[in-house]
Design a protein around this motif. Structure first.
Motif, PDB file in Angstrom:
ATOM      1  N   LYS A 176     -41.314 -18.855  -0.446  1.00  0.00           N
ATOM      2  CA  LYS A 176     -40.030 -18.425   0.128  1.00  0.00           C
ATOM      3  C   LYS A 176     -40.160 -18.222   1.637  1.00  0.00           C
ATOM      4  O   LYS A 176     -39.252 -18.580   2.403  1.00  0.00           O
ATOM      5  CB  LYS A 176     -39.553 -17.139  -0.538  1.00  0.00           C
ATOM      6  CG  LYS A 176     -39.080 -17.302  -1.966  1.00  0.00           C
ATOM      7  CD  LYS A 176     -38.237 -16.118  -2.435  1.00  0.00           C
ATOM      8  CE  LYS A 176     -39.026 -14.844  -2.499  1.00  0.00           C
ATOM      9  NZ  LYS A 176     -38.218 -13.726  -3.018  1.00  0.00           N
ATOM     10  N   ASP A 239     -34.400 -22.525 -14.915  1.00  0.00           N
ATOM     11  CA  ASP A 239     -33.843 -21.597 -13.929  1.00  0.00           C
ATOM     12  C   ASP A 239     -34.586 -21.639 -12.601  1.00  0.00           C
ATOM     13  O   ASP A 239     -34.067 -21.176 -11.579  1.00  0.00           O
ATOM     14  CB  ASP A 239     -33.860 -20.171 -14.486  1.00  0.00           C
ATOM     15  CG  ASP A 239     -32.855 -19.267 -13.785  1.00  0.00           C
ATOM     16  OD1 ASP A 239     -31.730 -19.745 -13.504  1.00  0.00           O
ATOM     17  OD2 ASP A 239     -33.185 -18.105 -13.502  1.00  0.00           O
ATOM     18  N   SER A 242     -32.380 -23.422  -9.911  1.00  0.00           N
ATOM     19  CA  SER A 242     -31.337 -22.636  -9.246  1.00  0.00           C
ATOM     20  C   SER A 242     -31.960 -21.586  -8.322  1.00  0.00           C
ATOM     21  O   SER A 242     -31.415 -21.288  -7.253  1.00  0.00           O
ATOM     22  CB  SER A 242     -30.426 -21.964 -10.271  1.00  0.00           C
ATOM     23  OG  SER A 242     -31.170 -21.175 -11.174  1.00  0.00           O
ATOM     24  N   GLN A 243     -33.126 -21.054  -8.713  1.00  0.00           N
ATOM     25  CA  GLN A 243     -33.797 -20.066  -7.864  1.00  0.00           C
ATOM     26  C   GLN A 243     -34.311 -20.715  -6.584  1.00  0.00           C
ATOM     27  O   GLN A 243     -34.235 -20.134  -5.499  1.00  0.00           O
ATOM     28  CB  GLN A 243     -34.950 -19.415  -8.621  1.00  0.00           C
ATOM     29  CG  GLN A 243     -35.511 -18.161  -7.968  1.00  0.00           C
ATOM     30  CD  GLN A 243     -34.505 -17.029  -7.920  1.00  0.00           C
ATOM     31  OE1 GLN A 243     -33.821 -16.761  -8.901  1.00  0.00           O
ATOM     32  NE2 GLN A 243     -34.386 -16.378  -6.774  1.00  0.00           N
ATOM     33  N   TRP A 244     -34.820 -21.928  -6.709  1.00  0.00           N
ATOM     34  CA  TRP A 244     -35.262 -22.670  -5.518  1.00  0.00           C
ATOM     35  C   TRP A 244     -34.112 -22.849  -4.523  1.00  0.00           C
ATOM     36  O   TRP A 244     -34.284 -22.654  -3.327  1.00  0.00           O
ATOM     37  CB  TRP A 244     -35.768 -24.049  -5.932  1.00  0.00           C
ATOM     38  CG  TRP A 244     -37.220 -24.116  -6.267  1.00  0.00           C
ATOM     39  CD1 TRP A 244     -38.159 -23.144  -6.138  1.00  0.00           C
ATOM     40  CD2 TRP A 244     -37.907 -25.271  -6.785  1.00  0.00           C
ATOM     41  NE1 TRP A 244     -39.388 -23.602  -6.544  1.00  0.00           N
ATOM     42  CE2 TRP A 244     -39.260 -24.904  -6.943  1.00  0.00           C
ATOM     43  CE3 TRP A 244     -37.513 -26.545  -7.141  1.00  0.00           C
ATOM     44  CZ2 TRP A 244     -40.228 -25.788  -7.432  1.00  0.00           C
ATOM     45  CZ3 TRP A 244     -38.457 -27.426  -7.624  1.00  0.00           C
ATOM     46  CH2 TRP A 244     -39.804 -27.056  -7.775  1.00  0.00           C
ATOM     47  N   LYS A 246     -31.330 -21.056  -4.346  1.00  0.00           N
ATOM     48  CA  LYS A 246     -30.943 -19.727  -3.867  1.00  0.00           C
ATOM     49  C   LYS A 246     -31.878 -19.237  -2.773  1.00  0.00           C
ATOM     50  O   LYS A 246     -31.438 -18.622  -1.779  1.00  0.00           O
ATOM     51  CB  LYS A 246     -30.937 -18.748  -5.035  1.00  0.00           C
ATOM     52  CG  LYS A 246     -30.567 -17.324  -4.649  1.00  0.00           C
ATOM     53  CD  LYS A 246     -30.608 -16.405  -5.862  1.00  0.00           C
ATOM     54  CE  LYS A 246     -30.293 -14.961  -5.457  1.00  0.00           C
ATOM     55  NZ  LYS A 246     -30.362 -14.049  -6.647  1.00  0.00           N
ATOM     56  N   ASP A 247     -33.177 -19.512  -2.918  1.00  0.00           N
ATOM     57  CA  ASP A 247     -34.170 -19.022  -1.959  1.00  0.00           C
ATOM     58  C   ASP A 247     -34.393 -19.978  -0.793  1.00  0.00           C
ATOM     59  O   ASP A 247     -35.295 -19.758   0.031  1.00  0.00           O
ATOM     60  CB  ASP A 247     -35.496 -18.762  -2.671  1.00  0.00           C
ATOM     61  CG  ASP A 247     -35.411 -17.583  -3.637  1.00  0.00           C
ATOM     62  OD1 ASP A 247     -34.568 -16.695  -3.412  1.00  0.00           O
ATOM     63  OD2 ASP A 247     -36.187 -17.565  -4.620  1.00  0.00           O
TER      64      ASP A 247
END
Length: 430
Positions: A176, A239, A242-244, A246-247
């Protein structure tokens, strides 16, 4: 960065531990055949290097062997599989066919009884012991093009990474942080050619499932109905996408990016990292970047339980002489000559340069002087934990649903739980 022949040879050996590969070299000429025709079902088309290479070799072989007529049909992706099934069903069996030993590339040939042991037909330069015993019976039904086909590979522009003062991430928090650093420097951290739907399963999710499920063979178990696609570990894997996004790690436009555009952006420094199979990283398509390239597995993901650094690989496909092709001595002799020509030492080196293979299995093969360092970089991939490729096991509507759904997750049109349920429903209906 230079690699001595001994270093590269050692790297190739390390990279091949526990894996099995296949290449051939031209052997002694078979007895002269007169007016023999061999029928080949090949793989590729005019728009990709595999098809272009096949056509070039066919023309060269025909010119060198005027008494052998090559009658080939060249098809790509789903069109190949559909035609293979149709031809086998109608009895129009080729003498040589592009095939593998897994469910995706070998099932139709095996069920039709056309897969036979090809080891007796291997040229003498082949180290047959390095070709896998696919079925545990000793039968090796085809000659793989090269080393294990590593699919979930991340190419990193190390020159760009150093310029922005970054480092390769070892934890998700570091990943991140690297994404933020990339954004601050006006570049994208990670992308892929997601317009090709198969990429999401073969090149992305295959390397993530073992991390969140803790099982390198999870996809095989799902296809054997020992686990379900709605299980928590698989939902967590989906998931990650989507987290990738989002971050700020994964470019959401990856869902609509074609390979030409994606690779160009990577080469031109618009992306720091690019996900593809090992075949996508060859000196012929990377230019100067090949000298600053590092190949790694997908970095740590959220929800990772075990199997850190897992990388998905499948046995390389290739060409095999069918039962029908071996039934006529003259055709068999011509077919053996074709296999030797197609997998000659010259063609092996060319495939290495093009990125089509990761390692050959010619006896006493030594990497030629001056070959691009990115070729040697591929040998390091064999040191990582190996896991299964999704579409080596999952097929049909379930696989299509999964690939399309992952594109939708990246685009924000689908949820992980919703897709998992849809895949399970499609799988149950097959």
């Amino acid at each position: 960065m230079k690699f001595s022949k001994n270093v590269v040879k050692a790297s190739l050996a390390v990279g091949l531990i526990g894996l099995a590969f296949g290449m051939t070299s031209c052997g002694k000429s078979a007895a002269k055949a007169e007016n023999v025709k061999i029928n080949i079902l090949g793989y590729g088309d005019n728009s990709n290097s595999e098809g272009q290479t096949f056509k070039r070799i066919a023309e060269e072989f025909q010119a060198a062997n005027p008494n052998i007529s090559i009658n080939y049909e060249l098809l790509y992706d789903d069109a190949y599989h559909q035609k293979a099934v149709a031809r086998l069903a109608s009895g129009d069996v080729p003498d040589i066919a592009y095939m593998g030993a897994d469910a995706r590339w070998g099932q139709e040939w095996k069920e039709a009884g056309q897969q036979i042991d090809n080891v007796p037909y291997y040229p003498s330069e082949i180290n047959a012991s390095l070709v896998p015993d696919f079925f545990g019976t000793g039968m090796k039904p085809y000659l793989p093009l090269g080393g294990s086909n590593y699919c979930t590979v991340v190419g990193v522009n190390m020159d760009l990474l150093n310029k922005i003062g970054g480092k390769l991430p070892t934890t998700y928090e570091e990943f991140k942080a690297l994404a933020k650093l990339c954004k601050d420097n006006g570049i994208i951290c990670l992308s892929t050619h997601g317009a090709d739907g198969w990429v999401w399963g073969s090149c992305v999710m295959s390397g993530i499932i073992p991390r969140t499920t803790g099982d390198t063979k999870w996809i095989e178990k799902a296809c054997n109905k020992e686990v379900k696609f709605t299980d928590a570990g698989f939902v967590e894997a989906l998931d990650v996408l989507s987290q990738w996004v989002k971050d700020g790690i994964l470019d959401p436009n990856a869902a609509i990016t074609d390979n030409g555009t994606g690779l160009s952006n990577f080469v031109n420094g618009n992306y720091l990292m690019y996900i593809d199979g090992q075949w996508g990283f060859g000196e012929s398509n990377l230019g100067d970047l090949s000298k600053h390239l590092k190949l790694i597995p997908i970095p740590a993901v959220p929800g990772e339980k075990s199997n850190a650094g897992s990388i998905a690989g499948a046995w390389q496909v290739g060409y095999g002489i069918t039962k029908k092709g071996a039934s006529d001595p003259k055709v068999l002799d011509a077919a053996k000559k074709w296999l030797a020509y197609f997998n000659s030492s010259t063609e092996t080196i060319q495939r290495l340069q093009d990125g089509a293979i990761s390692a050959p299995i010619l006896k006493n093969f030594t990497l030629p002087e001056g070959m691009d360092p990115c070729i040697a970089e591929k040998a390091t991939l064999g040191a990582y934990p190996s896991c299964y490729v999704i579409d080596s096991y999952l097929s049909g509507t379930a696989n299509d649903t999964l690939n399309a759904g992952m594109q939708d997750i990246v685009s924000g049109k689908q949820t992980a739980k919703g897709l998992a349920a849809a895949v399970q429903k499609a799988f149950d209906a097959q």
